[in-house]
Design a protein around this motif. Structure first.
Motif, PDB file in Angstrom:
ATOM      1  N   HIS A  76       0.824  -1.212   0.000  1.00  0.00           N
ATOM      2  CA  HIS A  76       0.000   0.000   0.000  1.00  0.00           C
ATOM      3  C   HIS A  76       0.859   1.264   0.000  1.00  0.00           C
ATOM      4  CE1 HIS A  76      -3.881   1.987   0.837  1.00  0.00           C
ATOM      5  NE2 HIS A  76      -3.253   2.759   1.699  1.00  0.00           N
ATOM      6  N   TYR A  77       2.005   1.205   0.682  1.00  0.00           N
ATOM      7  CA  TYR A  77       2.855   2.396   0.776  1.00  0.00           C
ATOM      8  C   TYR A  77       3.516   2.741  -0.549  1.00  0.00           C
ATOM      9  CZ  TYR A  77       2.038   2.613   5.746  1.00  0.00           C
ATOM     10  OH  TYR A  77       1.419   2.738   6.957  1.00  0.00           O
ATOM     11  N   VAL A  98       0.354   8.267  -3.578  1.00  0.00           N
ATOM     12  CA  VAL A  98      -0.280   9.564  -3.843  1.00  0.00           C
ATOM     13  C   VAL A  98      -1.302   9.881  -2.757  1.00  0.00           C
ATOM     14  CG1 VAL A  98      -1.807  10.818  -5.404  1.00  0.00           C
ATOM     15  CG2 VAL A  98       0.044   9.441  -6.334  1.00  0.00           C
ATOM     16  N   LYS A 134      -1.051  12.922   0.018  1.00  0.00           N
ATOM     17  CA  LYS A 134      -2.065  13.977   0.061  1.00  0.00           C
ATOM     18  C   LYS A 134      -2.735  14.032   1.427  1.00  0.00           C
ATOM     19  CE  LYS A 134      -1.848  15.435  -4.237  1.00  0.00           C
ATOM     20  NZ  LYS A 134      -1.435  16.799  -4.588  1.00  0.00           N
ATOM     21  N   VAL A 135      -3.038  12.872   1.991  1.00  0.00           N
ATOM     22  CA  VAL A 135      -3.725  12.836   3.279  1.00  0.00           C
ATOM     23  C   VAL A 135      -2.809  13.331   4.400  1.00  0.00           C
ATOM     24  CG1 VAL A 135      -4.626  11.273   5.048  1.00  0.00           C
ATOM     25  CG2 VAL A 135      -5.434  11.089   2.701  1.00  0.00           C
ATOM     26  N   LEU A 136      -1.519  13.020   4.283  1.00  0.00           N
ATOM     27  CA  LEU A 136      -0.577  13.494   5.310  1.00  0.00           C
ATOM     28  C   LEU A 136      -0.108  14.925   5.028  1.00  0.00           C
ATOM     29  CD1 LEU A 136       1.689  10.333   5.902  1.00  0.00           C
ATOM     30  CD2 LEU A 136      -0.351  11.064   7.160  1.00  0.00           C
ATOM     31  N   GLU A 144       5.880   1.579  12.661  1.00  0.00           N
ATOM     32  CA  GLU A 144       4.472   1.492  13.043  1.00  0.00           C
ATOM     33  C   GLU A 144       3.810   0.255  12.440  1.00  0.00           C
ATOM     34  OE1 GLU A 144       2.944   3.180  15.230  1.00  0.00           O
ATOM     35  OE2 GLU A 144       0.849   2.608  14.874  1.00  0.00           O
ATOM     36  N   GLY A 160      -3.534   9.757  -9.685  1.00  0.00           N
ATOM     37  CA  GLY A 160      -4.676  10.381  -9.039  1.00  0.00           C
ATOM     38  C   GLY A 160      -4.963  11.811  -9.471  1.00  0.00           C
ATOM     39  N   GLU A 189      -7.280  14.688  -7.157  1.00  0.00           N
ATOM     40  CA  GLU A 189      -6.341  15.436  -6.310  1.00  0.00           C
ATOM     41  C   GLU A 189      -7.045  16.236  -5.227  1.00  0.00           C
ATOM     42  OE1 GLU A 189      -3.092  16.746  -9.335  1.00  0.00           O
ATOM     43  OE2 GLU A 189      -2.759  17.900  -7.494  1.00  0.00           O
ATOM     44  N   LEU A 246      -8.629  14.083  -2.496  1.00  0.00           N
ATOM     45  CA  LEU A 246      -7.651  13.550  -1.547  1.00  0.00           C
ATOM     46  C   LEU A 246      -7.153  14.637  -0.590  1.00  0.00           C
ATOM     47  CD1 LEU A 246      -5.439  11.381  -3.934  1.00  0.00           C
ATOM     48  CD2 LEU A 246      -7.247  10.582  -2.408  1.00  0.00           C
ATOM     49  N   ALA A 247      -6.783  15.766  -1.158  1.00  0.00           N
ATOM     50  CA  ALA A 247      -6.128  16.805  -0.360  1.00  0.00           C
ATOM     51  C   ALA A 247      -7.117  17.586   0.499  1.00  0.00           C
ATOM     52  CB  ALA A 247      -5.363  17.767  -1.274  1.00  0.00           C
ATOM     53  N   LEU A 283     -10.869  14.080   1.786  1.00  0.00           N
ATOM     54  CA  LEU A 283     -10.353  12.917   2.501  1.00  0.00           C
ATOM     55  C   LEU A 283      -9.412  13.331   3.630  1.00  0.00           C
ATOM     56  CD1 LEU A 283     -10.486   9.844   2.572  1.00  0.00           C
ATOM     57  CD2 LEU A 283      -8.478   9.776   1.084  1.00  0.00           C
ATOM     58  N   LYS A 284      -8.565  14.317   3.353  1.00  0.00           N
ATOM     59  CA  LYS A 284      -7.642  14.772   4.402  1.00  0.00           C
ATOM     60  C   LYS A 284      -8.415  15.309   5.616  1.00  0.00           C
ATOM     61  CE  LYS A 284      -3.521  17.524   5.292  1.00  0.00           C
ATOM     62  NZ  LYS A 284      -3.935  17.932   6.641  1.00  0.00           N
ATOM     63  N   VAL A 293      -9.845  12.382   7.533  1.00  0.00           N
ATOM     64  CA  VAL A 293      -8.811  11.641   8.249  1.00  0.00           C
ATOM     65  C   VAL A 293      -8.322  12.448   9.459  1.00  0.00           C
ATOM     66  CG1 VAL A 293      -6.439  10.809   8.114  1.00  0.00           C
ATOM     67  CG2 VAL A 293      -8.069  10.227   6.314  1.00  0.00           C
ATOM     68  N   ARG A 334      -3.360   7.756  11.855  1.00  0.00           N
ATOM     69  CA  ARG A 334      -3.455   7.800  10.389  1.00  0.00           C
ATOM     70  C   ARG A 334      -2.990   6.488   9.767  1.00  0.00           C
ATOM     71  NH1 ARG A 334      -2.749  12.570  12.351  1.00  0.00           N
ATOM     72  NH2 ARG A 334      -3.980  14.351  11.591  1.00  0.00           N
ATOM     73  N   GLN A 335      -1.892   5.965  10.303  1.00  0.00           N
ATOM     74  CA  GLN A 335      -1.393   4.715   9.741  1.00  0.00           C
ATOM     75  C   GLN A 335      -2.304   3.544  10.067  1.00  0.00           C
ATOM     76  OE1 GLN A 335       2.595   3.847   8.893  1.00  0.00           O
ATOM     77  NE2 GLN A 335       3.235   5.346  10.426  1.00  0.00           N
ATOM     78  N   PHE A 339      -4.772   3.724   7.389  1.00  0.00           N
ATOM     79  CA  PHE A 339      -4.186   3.209   6.142  1.00  0.00           C
ATOM     80  C   PHE A 339      -4.194   1.685   6.144  1.00  0.00           C
ATOM     81  CE2 PHE A 339      -1.211   7.180   5.848  1.00  0.00           C
ATOM     82  CZ  PHE A 339      -2.277   7.943   5.398  1.00  0.00           C
ATOM     83  N   TRP A 351      -7.673   0.400   5.392  1.00  0.00           N
ATOM     84  CA  TRP A 351      -7.983   0.570   3.963  1.00  0.00           C
ATOM     85  C   TRP A 351      -7.242  -0.462   3.124  1.00  0.00           C
ATOM     86  CZ3 TRP A 351      -6.970   6.581   3.724  1.00  0.00           C
ATOM     87  CH2 TRP A 351      -7.983   7.241   4.441  1.00  0.00           C
TER      88      TRP A 351
END
Lengths: 242, 242
Positions: A179-180, A185, A189-191, A207, B130, B134, B137-138, B141-142, B145, B167-168, B171, B174
């Motif tokens: 996944h990483y 992308v 974007k989420v981070l 982690e 993506g 974009e 996500l930014a 979704l951000k 999250v 967050r992880q 991830f 997902w």
DNA sequence: GTCTATAGAGAGATAGAC
DNA sequence: GTCTATCTCTCTATAGAC
């Protein structure tokens, strides 16, 4: 699968003569460029012109070395599959489950960091039906999973880790580590980050290890971090095909 | 993003008149066919002719309703993004972490079972950069999250679950749940199965729950299984766009 | 062995009849 | 509103000069 690929000009010639050297270098440049373009655009979206430009060679040379676009794609996949199976060797009946899992997860995360294009090409292939890797999946990979599931079952039976469905446990590790690379992308974007650095990957690996080991009912190793720190930079170098 | 899609003939017309009814039905058929073809072949690999054939309509109708191939693709993505955010609503500060996680993982696994094409279209979009999502996500979704990570941090701070990087941890959920849709070919080949049945998914969901809850340091709920059993069949129905 | 120029196939898009 | 016929462009693949 790894041995059932199409024969092309790329693997029929003597590699010790001077001509062989140029050939080998060109083949390697093309494979490196192709892995990247196929990762970014998928098989259908990639064009031979894009790959040629990235490799710094005329388009016709790609056909000279690899015949068709599909042959080139298979050569790229072949390279990837060859490295896909290796790191799980750490799973042996006598190994310590914590050590084996730590080594495997660390290696998979390193693969996501250093060869993200390879991961994406494979993901794309599976996503769209995996017709080019059917035998690899049903034979090579299935055999390996059957064997390693047996090892995990042994660990569970001996009370050395919490009960898990061995195959699904492996799927979980693949899903999370790949996944990483495949969803980078989305992660960025989420981070809110432009790139994921080596330090980011070290933290993410730690982690992931924590979560995976906890899921397996195992204590976290304290030596996990140093294993991640001294590896090659995040280029997209591709090993020689020959 | 969900509100920033291209305007096309598909969403500018009255839906109550008789014409509106035919239009709505045709639009829905096209979207359903397109989701499937885009999932199987990716954006570049999909052809308007394939989509038209699957929808049982002439090719020109697709252009009449959606303008360009890219417009149609965006409409398909828009449908998917709209449902992507919903199930995490179960994460609230006062919720029981085990209950919330169980509900979320179960919903995500159900999505992988009932809408595998949607998951694949999204995965393919992310995999190849993506660019069409974009802003989703930014921004959308951000924000989500960030908010839900706060909830998880609260649960951890209150000692209601083991310490995790919120967050992880998301991830991981997902990655694992979507893997069952996106990598179904690999899973089926490795398990030696032709298809994954509803029963298979119930078992896989139970195991994923076990692993995720253990990773979170939480006890497994005994009511997990019934929640999976009474949902709609694994068709690829697509909700109306209008 | 290498590269330019081009043939040939396939796909997106549209004109125009109905 | 609907659909057939076609235009145009892009991409794979190759012929043939060097």
């Amino acid at each position: 699968m790894a041995n059932a690929m199409a024969r092309t000009a790329a693997d029929t010639t003597d590699t010790t003569s001077p001509q062989g050297r140029i050939r080998r270098e060109n083949v390697e440049r093309i494979l490196k460029a192709a892995e990247r373009i196929f990762a970014e655009a998928g098989f259908a979206g990639a064009t031979m012109a894009d790959i040629a430009e990235r490799a710094g060679l005329p388009k016709a040379n790609l056909h000279y070395y690899f015949g068709t676009k599909e042959d080139l794609y298979r050569a790229v996949l072949d390279n990837i599959l060859r490295m896909w199976l290796a790191p799980i060797d750490s799973f042996t009946p006598d190994a310590d489950p914590s050590v084996a899992l730590t080594a495997y997860v660390t290696a998979k995360m390193e693969a996501s960091r250093t060869r993200p294009h390879a991961s994406k090409v494979f993901a794309n292939e599976i996503l769209h039906g995996g017709t080019q890797v059917e035998r690899f999946l049903a034979e090579d990979l299935k055999s390996l999973v059957d064997a390693k599931a047996g090892v995990i079952d042994g660990w569970v039976a001996a009370g050395r880790m919490a009960p898990v469905d061995a195959r699904q446990f492996l799927f979980m590790i693949w899903a999370v580590t790949q996944h990483y690379a495949d969803f980078d992308v989305q992660i960025r974007k989420v981070l809110g980050r432009r790139t994921l650095t080596r330090q980011d990957f070290a933290a993410m690996t730690a982690e992931v290890l924590r979560l995976v080991l906890r899921a397996a009912g195992l204590p976290e190793l304290q030596i996990a971090e140093p294993q991640v720190s001294e590896l090659e930079p995040p280029t997209d170098s591709v090993p020689s095909i020959s």
